[in-house]
Write a protein that holds these residues in place. Structure first.
Motif, PDB file in Angstrom:
ATOM      1  N   LYS A 252      49.730  29.863  35.271  1.00  0.00           N
ATOM      2  CA  LYS A 252      48.499  30.482  35.478  1.00  0.00           C
ATOM      3  C   LYS A 252      47.735  31.673  34.682  1.00  0.00           C
ATOM      4  N   ASP A 257      41.166  38.361  38.943  1.00  0.00           N
ATOM      5  CA  ASP A 257      40.967  37.472  39.989  1.00  0.00           C
ATOM      6  C   ASP A 257      40.129  38.250  41.030  1.00  0.00           C
ATOM      7  N   LYS A 264      37.445  39.457  47.222  1.00  0.00           N
ATOM      8  CA  LYS A 264      38.771  40.028  47.769  1.00  0.00           C
ATOM      9  C   LYS A 264      38.232  41.353  48.047  1.00  0.00           C
ATOM     10  N   MET A 272      44.728  42.747  40.587  1.00  0.00           N
ATOM     11  CA  MET A 272      44.628  41.131  40.012  1.00  0.00           C
ATOM     12  C   MET A 272      44.288  41.057  38.497  1.00  0.00           C
ATOM     13  N   ASP A 275      47.194  38.629  37.441  1.00  0.00           N
ATOM     14  CA  ASP A 275      46.965  37.293  38.013  1.00  0.00           C
ATOM     15  C   ASP A 275      47.240  36.252  36.364  1.00  0.00           C
ATOM     16  N   CYS A 277      50.047  36.460  34.932  1.00  0.00           N
ATOM     17  CA  CYS A 277      51.572  36.532  34.659  1.00  0.00           C
ATOM     18  C   CYS A 277      52.352  35.405  34.370  1.00  0.00           C
ATOM     19  N   ASP A 334      38.630  31.903  46.243  1.00  0.00           N
ATOM     20  CA  ASP A 334      39.645  32.804  45.759  1.00  0.00           C
ATOM     21  C   ASP A 334      41.134  31.907  45.808  1.00  0.00           C
ATOM     22  N   GLY A 337      43.737  29.624  41.367  1.00  0.00           N
ATOM     23  CA  GLY A 337      44.675  29.429  40.622  1.00  0.00           C
ATOM     24  C   GLY A 337      45.336  27.819  40.731  1.00  0.00           C
ATOM     25  N   THR A 361      51.048  33.523  39.943  1.00  0.00           N
ATOM     26  CA  THR A 361      51.008  34.236  40.998  1.00  0.00           C
ATOM     27  C   THR A 361      49.881  33.644  42.009  1.00  0.00           C
ATOM     28  N   ASP A 449      56.137  30.290  42.364  1.00  0.00           N
ATOM     29  CA  ASP A 449      55.218  31.236  42.896  1.00  0.00           C
ATOM     30  C   ASP A 449      55.655  32.622  42.737  1.00  0.00           C
ATOM     31  N   ALA A 451      53.982  35.637  42.895  1.00  0.00           N
ATOM     32  CA  ALA A 451      52.893  36.554  43.334  1.00  0.00           C
ATOM     33  C   ALA A 451      53.750  38.009  43.855  1.00  0.00           C
TER      34      ALA A 451
END
Ligand code: BES
Ligand code: ZN
Ligand code: ZN
Length: 484
Positions: A252, A257, A264, A272, A275, A277, A334, A337, A361, A449, A451
């Protein structure tokens, strides 16, 4: 950084500091310092350090005793983190010429690699854009003192350098702010890396994506003035592989973001910028793969967009048609991803990938579930999962498997399209994974994931603040160890 193996006696090594591992079961303190152990000043516990100055008989100016824990349980991953912490301890004291003693029974390529990785990873700081670098002394040299040892040790050094420099490359990409690292710039960086390492690269632009029908990705990017990019990196082994495996790594790459129209909150929105990574991990891993030359072909696919809001932005309730042909109702902009990954996964299948691993993430929910120490793991294939577990355990990257199942798919039902892009608060990381599974279909697939694990809010003893470069080493090791 000058990096090498030193086949000398530890007493003869010249350095600002010589790192000596101190285990729990026995002491490695130089002669005359034993009382430190007796009074309990040093116990051999992890993260414990004692700096000894001008030790008689040693050429090195200092000896850093580094607590290493119980020898019985000492894994090469512990060596990586111990050396990284020791290097950071020394850097904080402006000591840049460092050596370490690798005990004879740890003189294996695996341990040499881990120590090298520790030094290079520990050396990394996120201060590129600071005018004053005074507090960061980069390592000038790192020598590993070995007693004899085989030729394989040089290979270990080379491997460690490739892995850690690739991970630092991913960390540097992760740390770049979104004004400097747009999807176009990310694609440029990937392209430059591919040219340097000699792997194939193709960047699909907006027009090409429109032509192919990547409506799910384009819906996310339409609100931004920055054009999207689909980054495709291709590694082919020199010798034709025995099997039919073609590994696809998907990352991603949301360079920022905002949440889009489902905006957000302001608090921590700056984070963000991280986002992308997942994409950074894939690009970093492709660099390592290019240099390690594993026996199987690997394709890295990074969909990259900026998720913005404005008069052209996608609205909640919009319905888009993905590359797979499935329609998606975008109930929350939102949850972007999964929308860009859906098209990337289908594209990876069109390119002939037989196995897929994605990194993203993806959800705040995985942070609620697992915190910051384990990556959320989802898998549809036991054989692929087995390979992945071996790679991550070897690299000391912790994962925790969460379930998939048709009962969670119920939460993604849409009244107007084939699937909705959100499934409510409950099991948020799982419904996100179920959304991706809809597109991965029968292809053996793992979803990660990250995040909670992609960046450190505060620096740790062994790792600077900012992007961690998580998964770069595991991805590279997965490919490097693959035998059909
Ligand atoms: N990039 C975020 C996920 C995220 C949140 C990563 C916090 C790191 C820290 C993702 O695009 C997102 O916003 N997900 C939403 C999904 C929700 C709308 C279903 C989330 O987790 O809140
Ligand atoms: Zn989002
Ligand atoms: Zn996001």
């Amino acid at each position: 950084m000058e990096l090498r193996l030193d086949r000398k006696s530890p007493t003869e090594v010249e350095a600002d500091a010589l790192i000596v591992l101190e285990f729990e079961e026995f002491s490695s303190l130089p002669k005359g310092y034993e009382p430190m152990r007796e009074v309990g000043e040093l116990k051999g516990k992890p993260k414990e350090f004692a700096l000894l100055h001008h030790v008689p008989g040693y050429h090195a100016h200092r000896i850093l005793m580094a607590g290493a824990g119980p020898k019985q349980k000492f894994h090469s991953s512990d060596l990586r983190t111990t050396i990284a912490s020791a290097v950071r301890f020394l850097k904080a004291r402006h000591l840049g010429n460092v050596a370490m003693v690798l005990p004879e029974d740890l003189s294996t390529p695996e341990h040499v690699s881990a120590a090298t990785e520790g030094a290079i990873l520990g050396d990394f700081e996120c201060d590129r854009l600071k005018s004053d670098h005074a507090d960061d002394t980069p390592l000038g040299s790192f020598h590993i003192v070995v007693d004899g040892g085989s030729d394989g040790l040089e290979q270990g050094l080379k491997r460690g350098r490739i892995l850690a420099e690739s991970q630092n490359f991913a960390r540097a990409l992760g740390n770049e702010p979104a004004n400097l690292l747009t999807p176009t710039v990310l694609a440029d960086r990937a392209q430059a890396m591919a040219r340097e390492t000699g792997i194939g690269v193709e960047i699909l632009d907006e027009a090409r994506m429109l032509e192919l029908g990547m409506g799910s990705l384009l819906g996310v990017s339409q609100g931004s003035a920055e054009p999207p990019a689909m980054i495709v990196l291709r590694y082919e082994p020199k010798h034709a592989p025995a099997g039919k495996t073609r590994l696809g790594l998907v990352g991603k790459g949301v360079t920022f973001d905002t949440g889009g129209i489902s905006i957000k909150p302001a608090d921590k929105m700056d984070q963000m910028k991280f986002d992308m990574c997942g994409a950074a991990a894939v690009i970093g891993a492709m660099r390592a793969i290019a240099l390690l030359e594993p026996p199987i072909p690997v394709i890295g696919i990074c969909p990259s967009v900026e998720n913005m809001l404005g008069s052209k932005a996608q609205r909640p309730g919009d319905i888009v048609t993905s590359l797979s042909g499935k329609t998606i109702e975008v109930l929350n902009t939102d949850a972007e991803g999964r929308l860009i990954l859906a098209d990337a996964i289908t594209y990876a299948q069109q390119l002939g990938c037989t196995h897929l691993v994605d990194a993203a993430t993806l959800t705040g929910a995985v942070v609620v579930a697992l915190g910051h120490h384990h990556t959320g793991l989802f898998a549809t294939d036991d054989a692929l999962l087995d390979r992945w577990k071996h790679a991550t355990e070897h690299e000391g990257e912790r994962m925790w498997q969460l379930p998939l199942g048709p009962e969670y798919r119920e939460q993604l039902k849409s009244g107007y399209a084939d699937i909705a892009n959100i499934g409510g608060r409950d099991g948020g990381a799982i419904t996100a994974a179920m959304f991706l599974k809809e597109f991965a279909g029968e292809t053996p697939w793992i979803h990660l994931d990250i995040a909670g694990t992609a960046w450190n809010e505060k620096s740790k003893p062994d790792l600077a603040e900012g992007a961690t470069g998580v998964l770069v080493r595991s991805f590279a090791t997965l490919a490097a160890n693959w035998r059909d």
